[in-house]
Design a protein around this motif. Structure first.
Motif, short mmCIF file in Angstrom:
data_model
loop_
_atom_site.label_atom_id
_atom_site.label_comp_id
_atom_site.label_asym_id
_atom_site.label_seq_id
_atom_site.Cartn_x
_atom_site.Cartn_y
_atom_site.Cartn_z
N ASN A 1 0.85 -1.10 0.11
CA ASN A 1 0.06 -0.05 0.01
C ASN A 1 0.72 1.11 0.02
O ASN A 1 1.88 1.36 0.65
CB ASN A 1 -0.52 -0.18 1.26
CG ASN A 1 -2.04 -0.97 1.34
OD1 ASN A 1 -2.82 -0.91 2.21
ND2 ASN A 1 -2.17 -1.83 0.28
N GLY A 2 0.51 2.58 -0.59
CA GLY A 2 0.99 3.50 -0.55
C GLY A 2 -0.01 4.63 -0.89
O GLY A 2 -1.25 4.32 -0.57
N GLY A 3 0.16 5.83 -1.40
CA GLY A 3 -0.67 6.81 -1.67
C GLY A 3 -1.24 7.11 -0.23
O GLY A 3 -1.06 7.42 0.77
N ARG A 4 -2.59 7.48 -0.69
CA ARG A 4 -3.76 7.90 0.49
C ARG A 4 -3.86 6.90 1.43
O ARG A 4 -4.50 6.95 2.51
CB ARG A 4 -4.87 8.39 0.08
CG ARG A 4 -4.69 9.78 -0.97
CD ARG A 4 -4.29 10.78 -0.14
NE ARG A 4 -4.23 12.01 -0.78
CZ ARG A 4 -3.30 13.31 -0.85
NH1 ARG A 4 -2.85 13.31 0.50
NH2 ARG A 4 -3.38 14.16 -1.32
N HIS A 5 -3.44 5.66 1.12
CA HIS A 5 -3.89 4.38 1.93
C HIS A 5 -2.85 3.95 2.91
O HIS A 5 -2.91 3.10 3.56
CB HIS A 5 -4.23 3.23 0.98
CG HIS A 5 -5.50 3.35 0.29
ND1 HIS A 5 -5.82 2.54 -0.81
CD2 HIS A 5 -6.56 4.34 0.28
CE1 HIS A 5 -6.94 2.97 -1.09
NE2 HIS A 5 -7.36 4.14 -0.58
N ALA A 6 -1.68 4.76 3.07
CA ALA A 6 -0.64 4.26 3.93
C ALA A 6 0.23 5.55 4.13
O ALA A 6 0.42 6.50 3.54
CB ALA A 6 0.17 3.04 3.21
#
Length: 425
Positions: free
Chosen positions: A150-155
């Motif tokens: 996960n990356g972006g707005r999810h992590a």
């Protein structure tokens, strides 16, 4: 189908935020329940959730207003009405709301009721939910696209791109496909740990380490696939959702969590082309932002014959927008999210429109998920062939996998596993 009772309550999603649950009991005693999920990176044209905006409760995220709408206005309006189909019930709710984006009653309230009615109807007919949604002779069991980093707005890490997924497609069944995916997921955890990386998970159950680059996310996944005993591209391929609408600023794309570098649409298309040549990537979702229609046209021309180009934010599961995208030649696949449009009927309309125009459909969860497993039944009902519902952990994610295992077992020879056929362009 005469409704005896409709009631709703405020419950919690996977982030611990409030959402709407609805229950419907029919006159014959049949019952159904539905819970609405919620997204974090949302498209501008999505149907609108109704939130309380009362800072004293849940930081303003309460849904008592939406619950009250169902328990009072909607319940009164239904009375003893008969609904002869899902479409009749859903259009009743749409007309009662009276807005173009469901903001008055709330898309979260409307969707919960729509799901509850579908389940109550299936219960009345004594048939599985997927068969209530679409009746067909043979069903397709989907390939799971598992979000392992996960990356972006999810992590809370330094990865600009939101989802790095694995698609274990070279398998004889869904059950075996999930086994392969889980083996890679657990191998990846050990691999990240051996490299000194954090192995906590993000909103969708994928690992959320700080890495040296966005590319390293793919490279460490490929290493885990090898270590688990599989061949990347042959047994297990890569799917990516960079969620580029979140990167869009003043006509350019900003790598907002890492380098702060800004690139044009053309430069980002060149990056995707390079990655597709370098890595076994079979699906790219939201490779450009929802307002970058010109860029999407150029990306489709450049990459549409090489990879599945899925539109999420740009389409918002909205048949009118999808029709315009088809007319303009935007992408070749549509992400399908129930709460983007707000009813089962409109969701099925979106799928039908896409499939009739030779677009793929990619059935999806939301980052704020619930224990409701309807998307497992939806992906089977629509023969969409692939689903994303998160990673190999967290019960709100694996609940959908478990439901698909049950459905595959129940259908037996009346279904086949999508496998490699899912990713042929």
């Amino acid at each position: 189908m005469k409704i005896k009772e409709l009631k709703a309550r405020e419950v919690l999603d996977s982030r611990g935020n409030p959402t709407v649950e609805a229950e419907i009991e029919l006159a014959d005693g049949s019952k159904g329940r539905g819970i609405s999920p919620s997204g974090a990176s949302t498209g501008e044209k999505e149907a609108v959730e109704l939130r309380d905006n009362d800072a004293k409760r849940y930081g303003g995220k309460g849904v008592e207003k939406a619950v009250s709408q169902l328990n009072n206005e909607v319940a009164r309006s239904i009375g003893n009405a008969d609904f002869d189909s899902q479409a009749a019930f859903d259009h009743f709710l749409i007309d009662l709301d009276g807005t173009t984006n469901k903001e008055r009653l709330g898309a979260n309230a409307i969707l919960a009721a729509s799901i509850a009615f579908a389940r109550a109807t299936a219960d009345a007919k004594k048939i599985p939910l997927y068969r209530q949604l679409v009746e067909r002779e043979q069903y397709i069991i989907p390939v799971p696209c598992m979000n392992v980093i996960n990356g972006g707005r999810h992590a809370d890490n330094n990865l600009d791109f939101q989802e790095f997924m694995i698609a274990p497609h070279h398998a004889p069944s869904f059950k075996e496909s999930i086994r392969m995916g889980e083996e890679v997921f657990h191998t990846l955890k050990n691999l990240l740990k051996s490299k000194g990386y954090f192995t906590g998970v993000g909103d969708e159950g994928g690992f959320a380490p700080n890495l040296n680059s966005n590319e390293e996310a793919i490279e460490v996944i490929l290493e885990a696939i090898h270590q688990a005993g599989y061949t990347p591209g042959t047994h297990i391929s890569i799917c990516i959702d960079p969620a580029t609408s979140e990167m869009w600023q003043n006509g350019r794309y900003v790598f907002y969590k890492s380098s702060q570098k800004q690139v044009s649409s053309e430069e980002l298309i060149m990056l995707w082309d390079k990655w597709i040549k370098q890595y076994p990537i079979v699906l790219l979702e939201d490779g450009l932002g929802e307002n970058d229609w010109h860029g999407w046209k150029e990306m489709t021309i450049a990459l549409g014959s090489k990879v599945e180009l899925v539109g999420d934010d740009i389409f918002c599961t909205n048949p009118k927008i999808i029709a315009e995208g088809i007319r303009q030649g935007i992408g070749n696949s549509v992400l399908i999210k129930l709460n983007q449009i707000g009813t089962i009927t409109e969701t099925l309309d979106a799928v039908k429109l896409a499939q009739e125009n030779n677009y793929n459909c990619f059935i999806s969860h939301r980052s704020g998920e619930t224990e409701d497993t309807i998307i497992a039944d939806l992906v089977v009902a629509t023969n969409a062939g692939h689903i994303k519902t998160g990673s190999g952990c967290r019960s709100e994610r694996v609940a959908k996998f478990n439901q698909l295992i049950r459905i595959e077992e129940e259908l037996g020879g009346k279904a086949f596993f999508a496998g490699l056929n899912t990713f042929k362009i």
